[in-house]
Design an enzyme around this catalytic site. Structure first.
Site, mmCIF file in Angstrom:
data_model
loop_
_atom_site.group_PDB
_atom_site.id
_atom_site.type_symbol
_atom_site.label_atom_id
_atom_site.label_comp_id
_atom_site.label_asym_id
_atom_site.label_seq_id
_atom_site.Cartn_x
_atom_site.Cartn_y
_atom_site.Cartn_z
ATOM 1 N N GLY A 290 25.389 -35.275 58.648
ATOM 2 C CA GLY A 290 24.354 -34.412 59.200
ATOM 3 C C GLY A 290 24.564 -32.997 58.695
ATOM 4 N N GLN B 270 24.076 -23.938 58.390
ATOM 5 C CA GLN B 270 25.278 -24.237 57.603
ATOM 6 C C GLN B 270 25.092 -23.921 56.123
ATOM 7 O OE1 GLN B 270 25.741 -28.414 59.415
ATOM 8 N NE2 GLN B 270 27.827 -27.766 58.980
ATOM 9 N N CYS C 9 33.495 -31.195 60.963
ATOM 10 C CA CYS C 9 32.312 -30.396 60.632
ATOM 11 C C CYS C 9 32.527 -29.762 59.263
ATOM 12 C CB CYS C 9 32.117 -29.319 61.705
ATOM 13 S SG CYS C 9 30.718 -28.243 61.372
ATOM 14 N N LEU C 10 31.516 -29.838 58.415
ATOM 15 C CA LEU C 10 31.645 -29.260 57.068
ATOM 16 C C LEU C 10 31.900 -27.750 57.135
ATOM 17 C CD1 LEU C 10 28.719 -31.110 55.214
ATOM 18 C CD2 LEU C 10 31.168 -31.545 54.938
ATOM 19 N N HIS D 151 25.509 -32.925 67.703
ATOM 20 C CA HIS D 151 26.320 -31.984 66.919
ATOM 21 C C HIS D 151 25.407 -31.004 66.164
ATOM 22 C CE1 HIS D 151 29.933 -31.222 64.143
ATOM 23 N NE2 HIS D 151 28.941 -30.640 63.515
ATOM 24 N N GLU D 152 24.352 -31.528 65.543
ATOM 25 C CA GLU D 152 23.456 -30.672 64.745
ATOM 26 C C GLU D 152 22.603 -29.766 65.636
ATOM 27 O OE1 GLU D 152 24.325 -30.538 61.783
ATOM 28 O OE2 GLU D 152 25.429 -32.435 61.767
ATOM 29 N N HIS E 7 24.542 -26.828 66.474
ATOM 30 C CA HIS E 7 24.524 -25.839 65.383
ATOM 31 C C HIS E 7 23.326 -24.902 65.520
ATOM 32 C CE1 HIS E 7 27.800 -26.577 62.637
ATOM 33 N NE2 HIS E 7 27.541 -27.871 62.528
HETATM 34 ZN ZN ZN Z 1 28.856 -29.317 61.938
#
Ligand code: ZN
Length: 160
Positions: A45, A50, A87-88, A129-130, A133
């Protein structure tokens, strides 16, 4: 085009993303590039913040096909489960996060049509999670106070 992923402590990650008022070719291109970036970086995702874009855009693919979500809102949550997440934008961190097992989400697809879906398991977790963000929230915010202290040497923790 592959976009650069922004990581903590970049302030883009801490903003509340702006609602998309019109899905133009620009938003469609962003969603396409976000998806490409997610696949190359090996994520399941990705939220627009991000890649430094201040808009409520999300792409998700847990292996069942690509989903593009514009202005997603979770309208119902059921159950609770704590599982480890990465998480990236928070490289190296693996953090146990409590989330609902099943959710109902309202969003617009890229044609601007209103959609409502119910998701369970991994898909529900990734969407939560997204959506976090888009609200400026990160997995480090789920750490216990003592672990936050430990992490605060390296990370910027959101001031509550
Ligand atoms: Zn993330």
């Amino acid at each position: 085009m592959i976009m650069d992923i922004v990581c903590l402590p970049n302030v883009s990650l801490r903003k509340k993303a702006l609602k998309v008022l019109k899905i133009s070719d620009e938003e469609k291109r962003m969603l396409e590039e976000m998806a490409e970036t997610m696949y190359v970086k090996g994520g399941v995702g990705l939220a627009a913040c991000q890649v430094g874009i201040d808009k409520q855009l999300v792409v998700v693919d847990i292996g069942d096909g690509l989903m593009k979500l514009v202005n997603p809102v979770i309208i119902k949550k059921e159950g609770c489960e704590a599982l480890e997440e990465g998480c990236l934008s928070v490289p190296e961190a693996v953090i146990k996060v409590k989330r609902a097992k099943k959710i109902t989400v309202e969003y617009l697809n890229e044609k601007g049509e209103a959609m409502t879906i119910t998701a369970e398991g991994l898909l529900a977790r990734v969407i939560q999670h997204e959506v976090d963000h888009l609200l400026g929230k990160l997995i480090v915010d789920y750490l216990s106070p003592i672990k936050k202290l430990f992490f605060s040497n390296r990370l910027t923790i959101r001031k509550l």
